[in-house]
Scaffold this active site. Structure first.
Site, PDB file in Angstrom:
ATOM      1  N   THR A  12       0.828  -1.216   0.000  1.00 34.33           N
ATOM      2  CA  THR A  12       0.000   0.000   0.000  1.00 34.33           C
ATOM      3  C   THR A  12       0.856   1.257   0.000  1.00 34.33           C
ATOM      4  O   THR A  12       0.476   2.276  -0.583  1.00 34.33           O
ATOM      5  CB  THR A  12      -0.951  -0.023   1.215  1.00 34.33           C
ATOM      6  OG1 THR A  12      -1.846  -1.111   1.030  1.00 34.33           O
ATOM      7  CG2 THR A  12      -1.762   1.252   1.334  1.00 34.33           C
ATOM      8  N   SER A  53       1.351  -7.393  -1.056  1.00 30.07           N
ATOM      9  CA  SER A  53       2.041  -8.515  -0.405  1.00 30.07           C
ATOM     10  C   SER A  53       1.190  -9.760  -0.259  1.00 30.07           C
ATOM     11  O   SER A  53       1.709 -10.818   0.069  1.00 30.07           O
ATOM     12  CB  SER A  53       2.608  -8.070   0.943  1.00 30.07           C
ATOM     13  OG  SER A  53       1.593  -7.849   1.883  1.00 30.07           O
ATOM     14  N   SER A  54      -0.120  -9.668  -0.517  1.00 28.58           N
ATOM     15  CA  SER A  54      -0.917 -10.898  -0.529  1.00 28.58           C
ATOM     16  C   SER A  54      -0.554 -11.753  -1.750  1.00 28.58           C
ATOM     17  O   SER A  54      -0.924 -12.925  -1.821  1.00 28.58           O
ATOM     18  CB  SER A  54      -2.414 -10.567  -0.556  1.00 28.58           C
ATOM     19  OG  SER A  54      -2.704  -9.738  -1.670  1.00 28.58           O
ATOM     20  N   THR A  86       1.562  -4.604   4.042  1.00 26.74           N
ATOM     21  CA  THR A  86       1.348  -5.004   5.442  1.00 26.74           C
ATOM     22  C   THR A  86       0.742  -6.403   5.576  1.00 26.74           C
ATOM     23  O   THR A  86       0.883  -7.027   6.622  1.00 26.74           O
ATOM     24  CB  THR A  86       0.421  -3.991   6.148  1.00 26.74           C
ATOM     25  OG1 THR A  86      -0.818  -3.914   5.433  1.00 26.74           O
ATOM     26  CG2 THR A  86       1.052  -2.626   6.226  1.00 26.74           C
ATOM     27  N   ASP A  87       0.057  -6.878   4.523  1.00 24.26           N
ATOM     28  CA  ASP A  87      -0.665  -8.152   4.649  1.00 24.26           C
ATOM     29  C   ASP A  87       0.234  -9.304   5.100  1.00 24.26           C
ATOM     30  O   ASP A  87      -0.167 -10.127   5.920  1.00 24.26           O
ATOM     31  CB  ASP A  87      -1.319  -8.536   3.315  1.00 24.26           C
ATOM     32  CG  ASP A  87      -2.585  -7.731   3.026  1.00 24.26           C
ATOM     33  OD1 ASP A  87      -2.898  -6.800   3.788  1.00 24.26           O
ATOM     34  OD2 ASP A  87      -3.261  -8.039   2.022  1.00 24.26           O
TER      35      ASP A  87
END
Ligand code: ASP
Length: 334
Positions: A12, A53-54, A86-87
């Site tokens: 993000t 990051s997912s 952040t995921d």
């Protein structure tokens, strides 16, 4: 001047509106341009990849691990910042931490609000991360976010949207960043560093299966059928499941698969308290109790154990060392 290398991976903090949602697209220098750099710090940017990051794979994480070590091979570098979604930040941070053997820190950061938002959290988080990388020593790999510095181990993404996104539900932050200074708390013990995986080494398949009311081991068995060499069983409570799961864990362990037992509860360790399908029986069947590691980091622990040791006994021993016992740890701060 302190020389910090910023490795950009997306997230993000690098995301902008795409017309139907946000996605990572900004290069590292654009992310950096969004905020101020602490006085006395000079930055070199290295763009590694630009993904949310997912969507990360173990291959991305291995590339990140190699890149961090390559950057730290230069003695002129004083610290590293990794900008990251952040995921799955807690997973990459823990993988890096398990292989980190350097006094200079590696600091992961990101943002909950996209790069193009007014009053977003990207500039503040990046500033704090640069400050942490420039001034922290012997802290290992950390996550600087929302005004706190968290040790990689044990930290999880604890809120989907709030700017205070990260916490260690079983511990305390390492430091607090306020008015451009870091107030450090008690140092944390860290496990002895693992050797770097061989270049080109393929990460094995490691799956996560959760227990719940009505659960049977069908998905656990499916993971084995899909070729998993490691499985994290996310139990209820202090790491409990059913006698059917115990039998499935025993079959898996007998077949040479590494099994860790974590919990779906937010805080506290897995503990061998209950029989009748509980953690007592799962451990007796060969499952390794994952302490306070939650599913994402327990999976990284299993992955790292599989990649650092040969043979089921050695791998289980490596996993126990990674999860950590007092005698297996070295103090982080002298
Ligand atoms: N979905 C985003 C990611 O992990 C969330 C973030 O970066 O905050 O890439």
């Amino acid at each position: 001047m302190k020389h910090i290398v910023v490795i950009g991976t997306g997230g993000t903090i690098a995301s902008r509106w795409q017309g139907a949602g946000y996605a990572a697209e900004a290069a590292g220098h654009e992310v950096l341009a969004a905020g101020a750099v602490p006085e006395g710090v000079e930055v070199t940017v290295r763009d590694l990849f630009t993904v949310n990051s997912s969507r990360l794979t173990s291959a991305h994480q291995m590339e990140l691990l190699r890149t961090v070590h390559e950057v730290l091979a230069d003695p002129a570098v004083d610290g590293v910042v990794v900008t990251h979604g952040t995921d799955t930040m807690e997973e990459s941070a823990f993988l890096l931490d398990l292989h980190h053997d350097d006094r200079r820190p590696v600091v992961l950061t990101g943002a909950q609000l996209p790069l193009d938002s007014v009053d977003g959290d990207a500039p503040g988080n990046l500033y704090d991360a640069l400050l942490t990388a420039a001034t922290g020593r012997d802290i290992g790999v950390v996550i600087a976010f929302g005004g706190f510095v968290h040790a990689a181990r044990g930290t999880v993404k604890a809120h989907t949207l709030d700017v205070q996104a990260f916490a260690d539900p079983s511990g305390r932050p390492l430091g607090r960043v306020k008015f451009g200074e870091i107030a450090w708390g008690a140092p944390r013990p860290r496990a002895a560093a693992l050797p770097l995986p061989d270049p080109g080494a393929q990460a094995p398949r490691v799956d996560v299966v959760m227990h719940h009311v009505d659960a049977d081991p069908v998905l656990f068995e499916a993971a084995l059928g899909a070729g998993a060499q490691g499985i994290v069983l996310v139990g209820t409570g202090a790491g409990n499941a059913t006698p059917d799961f115990v039998a499935a864990v025993r079959r898996a362990v007998d077949a040479g698969v590494l099994v860790a037992v974590s919990t779906r509860v937010a805080a506290g360790p897995v503990a061998p308290m209950y029989t009748g399908g509980g953690a007592v029986d799962l451990a007796a069947a060969g499952g390794v109790l994952a302490g306070t590691l939650r599913a994402g980091q327990a999976r990284i622990a299993v992955l790292a154990a599989l990649m650092s040791a040969e043979g089921p006994g050695e791998r289980a021993a490596a996993l126990r060392r990674i999860i950590g016992t007092a005698e297996d740890r070295t103090p982080a701060v002298a």
